[in-house]
Design a protein around this motif. Structure first.
Motif, PDB file in Angstrom:
ATOM      1  N   ILE A  31      -5.674  -3.389   5.230  1.00  0.00           N
ATOM      2  CA  ILE A  31      -4.369  -4.039   5.126  1.00  0.00           C
ATOM      3  C   ILE A  31      -4.577  -5.506   4.777  1.00  0.00           C
ATOM      4  O   ILE A  31      -5.683  -6.035   4.889  1.00  0.00           O
ATOM      5  CB  ILE A  31      -3.550  -3.901   6.436  1.00  0.00           C
ATOM      6  CG1 ILE A  31      -4.282  -4.560   7.611  1.00  0.00           C
ATOM      7  CG2 ILE A  31      -3.221  -2.436   6.733  1.00  0.00           C
ATOM      8  CD1 ILE A  31      -3.463  -4.651   8.884  1.00  0.00           C
ATOM      9  N   ALA A  32      -3.485  -6.162   4.385  1.00  0.00           N
ATOM     10  CA  ALA A  32      -3.564  -7.558   3.943  1.00  0.00           C
ATOM     11  C   ALA A  32      -4.170  -8.476   5.002  1.00  0.00           C
ATOM     12  O   ALA A  32      -4.945  -9.375   4.675  1.00  0.00           O
ATOM     13  CB  ALA A  32      -2.181  -8.045   3.533  1.00  0.00           C
ATOM     14  N   ASP A  33      -3.832  -8.255   6.280  1.00  0.00           N
ATOM     15  CA  ASP A  33      -4.364  -9.115   7.342  1.00  0.00           C
ATOM     16  C   ASP A  33      -5.887  -9.050   7.417  1.00  0.00           C
ATOM     17  O   ASP A  33      -6.534 -10.023   7.823  1.00  0.00           O
ATOM     18  CB  ASP A  33      -3.772  -8.734   8.701  1.00  0.00           C
ATOM     19  CG  ASP A  33      -2.317  -9.168   8.848  1.00  0.00           C
ATOM     20  OD1 ASP A  33      -1.829  -9.936   7.990  1.00  0.00           O
ATOM     21  OD2 ASP A  33      -1.672  -8.733   9.818  1.00  0.00           O
ATOM     22  N   GLU A  90      -4.601  -2.405  -4.494  1.00  0.00           N
ATOM     23  CA  GLU A  90      -3.252  -2.149  -3.998  1.00  0.00           C
ATOM     24  C   GLU A  90      -2.891  -3.110  -2.861  1.00  0.00           C
ATOM     25  O   GLU A  90      -1.734  -3.522  -2.748  1.00  0.00           O
ATOM     26  CB  GLU A  90      -3.117  -0.693  -3.569  1.00  0.00           C
ATOM     27  CG  GLU A  90      -3.122   0.242  -4.771  1.00  0.00           C
ATOM     28  CD  GLU A  90      -3.159   1.716  -4.405  1.00  0.00           C
ATOM     29  OE1 GLU A  90      -3.067   2.053  -3.206  1.00  0.00           O
ATOM     30  OE2 GLU A  90      -3.286   2.528  -5.337  1.00  0.00           O
ATOM     31  N   ILE A  91      -3.871  -3.483  -2.042  1.00  0.00           N
ATOM     32  CA  ILE A  91      -3.619  -4.478  -0.993  1.00  0.00           C
ATOM     33  C   ILE A  91      -3.250  -5.818  -1.638  1.00  0.00           C
ATOM     34  O   ILE A  91      -2.293  -6.476  -1.232  1.00  0.00           O
ATOM     35  CB  ILE A  91      -4.853  -4.655  -0.065  1.00  0.00           C
ATOM     36  CG1 ILE A  91      -5.121  -3.363   0.718  1.00  0.00           C
ATOM     37  CG2 ILE A  91      -4.640  -5.827   0.896  1.00  0.00           C
ATOM     38  CD1 ILE A  91      -6.438  -3.370   1.484  1.00  0.00           C
ATOM     39  N   ALA A  96       0.904  -9.740  -3.442  1.00  0.00           N
ATOM     40  CA  ALA A  96       1.485 -10.486  -4.563  1.00  0.00           C
ATOM     41  C   ALA A  96       2.937 -10.095  -4.808  1.00  0.00           C
ATOM     42  O   ALA A  96       3.618 -10.713  -5.629  1.00  0.00           O
ATOM     43  CB  ALA A  96       0.669 -10.247  -5.834  1.00  0.00           C
ATOM     44  N   GLY A  97       3.396  -9.051  -4.113  1.00  0.00           N
ATOM     45  CA  GLY A  97       4.761  -8.584  -4.318  1.00  0.00           C
ATOM     46  C   GLY A  97       4.921  -7.817  -5.607  1.00  0.00           C
ATOM     47  O   GLY A  97       6.005  -7.738  -6.179  1.00  0.00           O
ATOM     48  N   ALA A  98       3.819  -7.251  -6.099  1.00  0.00           N
ATOM     49  CA  ALA A  98       3.853  -6.498  -7.350  1.00  0.00           C
ATOM     50  C   ALA A  98       3.670  -5.019  -7.042  1.00  0.00           C
ATOM     51  O   ALA A  98       2.653  -4.631  -6.479  1.00  0.00           O
ATOM     52  CB  ALA A  98       2.737  -6.974  -8.282  1.00  0.00           C
ATOM     53  N   ALA A  99       4.631  -4.236  -7.402  1.00  0.00           N
ATOM     54  CA  ALA A  99       4.527  -2.794  -7.171  1.00  0.00           C
ATOM     55  C   ALA A  99       3.511  -2.211  -8.144  1.00  0.00           C
ATOM     56  O   ALA A  99       3.534  -2.519  -9.333  1.00  0.00           O
ATOM     57  CB  ALA A  99       5.875  -2.133  -7.375  1.00  0.00           C
TER      58      ALA A  99
END
Length: 162
Positions: A31-33, A90-91, A96-99
């Motif tokens: 995950i991003a964290d 994908e993370i 980045a807020g990009a699907a």
């Protein structure tokens, strides 16, 4: 999905005396964290410093994440198409807020940079220059990161950890 052996990731922290760098292990990131935690651990940060995470995956794409205190991370990805089918990509895309949409019949529109184009502007690397670097044909992600490091003043640290 690219194997993690084709991944290079390093983080760089800016302090009064310049930049400090360290290689960052992202193989376990889910995950991003996890990305931010890996940067803090690799550099021994307390969370208030300015840090950049630079990632390159083979000859496919690169990303830069800017961490600064309590602010949300700012992300730039060189090619949204290239991160498809890559769990790490994908993370980054999510940050980045990009699907990341995989369409089998979609035309290949070429390189599609996404994210915060201004994340390095206060270091003298404008959004236009970042886009231009990302879209230049025949230039590898590793070379682009080297150019960015040179412009921002941490090229020696990048070379050291590479």
């Amino acid at each position: 999905m690219p194997s993690r052996s084709n991944l290079f990731s390093a983080a760089f922290a800016k302090s009064g005396s310049g930049w400090t760098g360290a290689e960052v292990e992202l193989g376990e990131a889910e995950i991003a964290d996890d990305l931010g935690d890996a940067v803090q651990e690799a550099l021994g940060l307390n969370g208030d410093e300015l840090a950049l995470l630079c990632v390159e995956v083979e000859d496919e794409w690169f990303a830069v994440i800017r961490y600064e205190g309590e602010l949300d991370p700012r992300v730039f990805i060189s090619d949204a198409h290239a991160v498809q089918n890559d769990t790490l990509g994908e993370i980054f895309a999510d940050l980045a807020g990009a699907a990341v949409v995989v369409e089998k019949d979609a035309p290949d529109l070429g390189i599609r940079p996404v994210g915060d184009l201004e994340l390095l502007a206060d270091f003298g690397l404008s959004a236009e220059e970042l886009l231009e670097l990302s879209m230049e044909e025949g230039v590898l992600p590793a070379d682009i990161l080297s150019i960015i490091a040179e412009r921002l003043g941490f090229a020696d640290e990048l070379d050291r950890v590479r």
